[in-house]
Design a protein around this motif. Sequence first.
Motif, mmCIF file in Angstrom:
data_model
loop_
_atom_site.group_PDB
_atom_site.id
_atom_site.type_symbol
_atom_site.label_atom_id
_atom_site.label_comp_id
_atom_site.label_asym_id
_atom_site.label_seq_id
_atom_site.Cartn_x
_atom_site.Cartn_y
_atom_site.Cartn_z
ATOM 1 N N LEU A 34 -13.483 15.550 34.954
ATOM 2 C CA LEU A 34 -14.194 15.462 34.299
ATOM 3 C C LEU A 34 -14.094 14.671 33.068
ATOM 4 N N TRP A 67 -19.423 16.588 43.443
ATOM 5 C CA TRP A 67 -19.833 17.673 42.617
ATOM 6 C C TRP A 67 -21.262 17.424 42.809
ATOM 7 N N LEU A 68 -21.567 16.377 43.000
ATOM 8 C CA LEU A 68 -23.004 15.943 42.807
ATOM 9 C C LEU A 68 -23.478 15.935 44.238
ATOM 10 N N TYR A 73 -23.843 19.574 39.456
ATOM 11 C CA TYR A 73 -24.107 19.269 37.557
ATOM 12 C C TYR A 73 -25.852 19.904 37.173
ATOM 13 N N GLU A 74 -25.922 19.985 38.521
ATOM 14 C CA GLU A 74 -27.850 21.425 38.131
ATOM 15 C C GLU A 74 -27.240 22.016 37.798
#
Length: 128
Positions: A34, A67-68, A73-74
């Motif tokens: 990250l 992860w997207l 991220y949201e």
Amino acid sequence: MPWRPLSDEQWELIEPVIPKQRTGRPRSRNREILDAILFVLSTNIRWEEMPPGFPPKMTVYDRFRVWLKEGFYEALFERMKSLKPLTDKRLYYLDATIKSAKKGRQNFTGRENKRQQDKPRRRRERTA
């Protein structure tokens, strides 16, 4: 804003939101990855230009995409919003503007293109 590694306090807030792995080899070094993702996004460099000291560029890029796809991220954005409610009249938003590039001049301004096409071409006269 210049890039800085995540602090322990920030990591404690982020870690519960990271998606759990379902299958495959166990993921490790989520914090380092990250940090690398945040470095690339904040310095606006290409993935291939990551400096030494970070995890391998393909690992970082692959994790970014996973992860997207999984909505990390949201979820992180929503968590940060819930921890610090909107009290000081600031606006929380995520923004990305993407415009595909086109080759050549393709009908950006229709009138100019038509005018250019309607004009007869001048031919140069050859002199011997």
